[in-house]
Scaffold this motif. Structure first.
Motif, PDB file in Angstrom:
ATOM      1  N   PRO A 150     -13.808  -0.716 -59.420  1.00 13.62           N
ATOM      2  CA  PRO A 150     -14.836  -1.682 -59.029  1.00 13.62           C
ATOM      3  C   PRO A 150     -15.479  -2.329 -60.252  1.00 13.62           C
ATOM      4  CG  PRO A 150     -15.111   0.417 -57.884  1.00 13.62           C
ATOM      5  CD  PRO A 150     -14.086   0.635 -58.953  1.00 13.62           C
ATOM      6  N   SER A 151     -16.050  -3.506 -60.063  1.00 14.78           N
ATOM      7  CA  SER A 151     -16.701  -4.196 -61.180  1.00 14.78           C
ATOM      8  C   SER A 151     -17.829  -3.363 -61.773  1.00 14.78           C
ATOM      9  CB  SER A 151     -17.235  -5.558 -60.716  1.00 14.78           C
ATOM     10  OG  SER A 151     -16.177  -6.414 -60.354  1.00 14.78           O
ATOM     11  N   SER A 152     -18.417  -2.488 -60.959  1.00 13.53           N
ATOM     12  CA  SER A 152     -19.520  -1.638 -61.428  1.00 13.53           C
ATOM     13  C   SER A 152     -19.022  -0.301 -61.957  1.00 13.53           C
ATOM     14  CB  SER A 152     -20.498  -1.388 -60.274  1.00 13.53           C
ATOM     15  OG  SER A 152     -19.830  -0.777 -59.174  1.00 13.53           O
ATOM     16  N   GLN A 153     -17.729  -0.219 -62.349  1.00 12.66           N
ATOM     17  CA  GLN A 153     -17.129   1.075 -62.661  1.00 12.66           C
ATOM     18  C   GLN A 153     -17.800   1.819 -63.805  1.00 12.66           C
ATOM     19  OE1 GLN A 153     -13.346  -0.802 -65.095  1.00 12.66           O
ATOM     20  NE2 GLN A 153     -13.053   1.112 -64.049  1.00 12.66           N
ATOM     21  N   VAL A 154     -18.513   1.115 -64.668  1.00 16.73           N
ATOM     22  CA  VAL A 154     -19.199   1.797 -65.761  1.00 16.73           C
ATOM     23  C   VAL A 154     -20.362   2.630 -65.230  1.00 16.73           C
ATOM     24  CG1 VAL A 154     -20.814  -0.101 -66.262  1.00 16.73           C
ATOM     25  CG2 VAL A 154     -20.172   1.492 -68.075  1.00 16.73           C
ATOM     26  N   ALA A 155     -20.869   2.304 -64.039  1.00 19.12           N
ATOM     27  CA  ALA A 155     -22.038   3.002 -63.493  1.00 19.12           C
ATOM     28  C   ALA A 155     -21.788   3.677 -62.162  1.00 19.12           C
ATOM     29  CB  ALA A 155     -23.202   2.012 -63.338  1.00 19.12           C
ATOM     30  N   CYS A 156     -20.949   3.082 -61.290  1.00 17.34           N
ATOM     31  CA  CYS A 156     -20.779   3.642 -59.944  1.00 17.34           C
ATOM     32  C   CYS A 156     -20.087   4.998 -60.011  1.00 17.34           C
ATOM     33  CB  CYS A 156     -20.003   2.677 -59.056  1.00 17.34           C
ATOM     34  SG  CYS A 156     -18.272   2.419 -59.519  1.00 17.34           S
ATOM     35  N   THR A 157     -20.377   5.856 -59.041  1.00 19.65           N
ATOM     36  CA  THR A 157     -19.862   7.224 -59.060  1.00 19.65           C
ATOM     37  C   THR A 157     -18.740   7.404 -58.050  1.00 19.65           C
ATOM     38  OG1 THR A 157     -21.470   7.976 -57.412  1.00 19.65           O
ATOM     39  CG2 THR A 157     -22.122   8.111 -59.734  1.00 19.65           C
ATOM     40  N   ILE A 158     -17.941   8.421 -58.262  1.00 20.53           N
ATOM     41  CA  ILE A 158     -16.809   8.675 -57.370  1.00 20.53           C
ATOM     42  C   ILE A 158     -17.311   9.061 -55.978  1.00 20.53           C
ATOM     43  CG2 ILE A 158     -16.553  11.098 -58.050  1.00 20.53           C
ATOM     44  CD1 ILE A 158     -13.721   8.590 -57.154  1.00 20.53           C
ATOM     45  N   GLY A 159     -18.456   9.705 -55.881  1.00 22.23           N
ATOM     46  CA  GLY A 159     -19.015  10.018 -54.571  1.00 22.23           C
ATOM     47  C   GLY A 159     -19.377   8.758 -53.807  1.00 22.23           C
TER      48      GLY A 159
END
Length: 486
Positions: free
Chosen positions: A141-150
């Motif tokens: 995702p574009s937010s991959q630096v912050a978004c979590t796998i959960g």
């Protein structure tokens, strides 16, 4: 079983009870410290919670769930809060259960090509940890630096490479979850398949309505031998849409195939200086990966298709750094748009690829009629649209117009054979459009499934599944305004 004789419990009593087993510093009571939890990335929908808790052990999470279940208190599981459907918006009478402290990579198995993760591990951290073994995690995702796998599991997130490598659901082998009563369950296995009903398919994308993720086992893939990006600028959205269809019709499945319109091109270029063609009305980014020979062959075919269909400019990345820069512009499109508009409302709908030009043209007409602008960035290869509706919330009525346009876009997606969401989820934002896509009988089945996991409906209440009463009211409202055709 819940003891129906249990009396209500006050906020102060509940906080005191939580503090007996959770570090008191992580039982957040005061409104100022709770403020960051009032919304997710979709900040137009906000609500302050009663309490926020940040447990550090699974046993603590179990106790929180059991206490909330005992007292019939709503509980909202939360990851990094980067979601875009108000799926993590708190309940005013409930508890926000943050899983942020569960941020450990438990193990990476390079032979099985898997990673065992706590739910608070960020998406990008998985690939960074796996890189020493020549592996990576595909959904990005574009937010991959912050978004979590959960959170990715809750929303079934995708990303720019989902066309070839799939969404979260295609890359998870096993989940460990806690039920609303605090019981630990395991869905899936370390193998490619397991006996019984496919509970992973039910749970992934369930938006925190069915349970709380405590562990995720994901697939890892070998880093491709080579990857290159073809960037092409087109004079019209229609020409770019035709190019997308032509690439897929050729039997080529790119690793990623993304489109941006002129508003997004200009904003992203000013933000990252990637060398995007500012004169173009539409931009395609097509990434091919595989062996050296495969990529060389496919690059030539794709570049030829783009040229034949009238591309004004074609550029092929010549290094890993250049490829990363071209993608950086696309992945930075959301913050880039924030520099040219005081506010924007990010939508998420999916359409058949053949409807791309039709939907974008209709969207532009509708936006113009409402006096709004729309910047488009989307996963063109699989028809997942992300229109960014630009508005100024300080102007009375502008957000309402943006919300009206957003609802129209989602309903038009359904009208042409698509869906009201591709990867952001339903949450609060799209709940009024659920009756457009699903019948009352289908929504009743969703409630039956919810009831099987959460009979008191305290897990993330008010999200994802509308009450049938609300469905009937919404349909009646649409009938009143039936003169406003899609």
């Amino acid at each position: 079983m819940v003891d129906s004789s249990v009396k209500n419990i006050s906020k102060q009593q509940l906080a005191k009870l939580f503090k007996t087993f959770i570090n008191p510093d992580f039982v957040i009571v005061d409104s100022e410290t709770q403020k960051p939890y009032e919304c997710d990335g979709l900040s137009m929908y906000c609500e302050m919670p009663m309490l926020v808790v940040l447990p550090e052990r699974i046993s603590e999470v179990q106790k929180v769930l059991r206490i909330c279940h005992q007292y019939n208190i709503p509980i909202v599981p939360r990851g990094a809060g980067t979601g875009l459907c108000a799926g993590a918006m708190p309940s005013a009478s409930g508890v926000v259960l943050s899983m942020a402290k569960f941020d450990q990579i438990i193990a990476i198995d390079p032979l099985a090509r898997t990673a065992r993760l706590e739910p608070g591990v960020t998406n990008l951290a998985i690939s960074e940890a796996a890189s020493e073994f020549g592996l990576y995690y595909a959904p990005d995702p574009s937010s991959q630096v912050a978004c979590t796998i959960g959170g990715n599991v809750a929303e079934n997130s995708g990303g720019v490479h989902c066309l070839k490598y799939g969404l979260t659901i295609h890359n998870v082998l096993r989940l460990k979850i806690l039920t609303v009563e605090g019981d630990l369950l395991t869905f899936g296995s370390e193998g490619l398949d397991c006996a019984g009903l496919d509970m992973l398919a039910i749970f992934i994308g369930s938006e925190g309505l069915l349970g709380v993720v405590t562990e995720v086992l994901v697939k890892l893939l070998p880093v491709p031998e080579k990857a290159q990006v073809v960037m092409a600028g087109f004079g019209t959205i229609v020409a770019a849409g035709d190019a997308v269809a032509a690439v897929i019709a050729q039997g080529i499945i790119p690793a990623g195939l993304e489109m941006m319109d002129e508003h997004a091109i200009i904003a992203a270029e000013a933000y990252v200086n990637a060398g995007y063609p500012l004169e173009s009305k539409a931009l395609l980014l097509c990434e091919l990966d595989g062996t050296e020979g495969e990529v060389e062959q496919y690059i030539a075919v794709v570049a030829g298709i783009f040229k034949d269909l009238g591309a004004q400019s074609i550029r092929i990345s010549s290094s890993a750094a250049e490829r990363a820069l071209l993608w950086q512009g696309r992945k930075s499109a959301f913050p880039a748009i924030g520099r040219i508009s005081p506010d924007y409302y990010c939508m998420d709908g999916t359409i058949p690829r053949g409807q791309l030009a039709n939907v974008l043209t209709a969207m532009e007409r509708r936006a113009s009629a409402l006096g709004l602008r729309v910047a488009n960035v989307f996963h063109a290869g699989d028809g997942n649209l992300h229109p960014l509706i630009l508005f100024d919330d300080s102007v009375p009525g502008e957000f309402q117009k943006a919300e009206q346009l957003g609802a129209w876009i989602l309903e038009y997606c359904v009208a042409v054979g698509g869906s009201i969401t591709g990867e952001h989820g339903v949450g609060v934002e799209k709940i009024r459009q659920m009756p457009i896509q699903f019948t009352d009988r289908e929504i009743a089945q969703f409630h039956a499934l919810k009831n099987a996991f959460d009979p008191l409906a305290t897990l993330n209440p008010g999200k994802g599944i509308p009450l049938l009463k609300n469905c009937q009211e919404y349909r009646a409202l649409r009938q009143i305004h039936s003169g406003e055709q899609l």
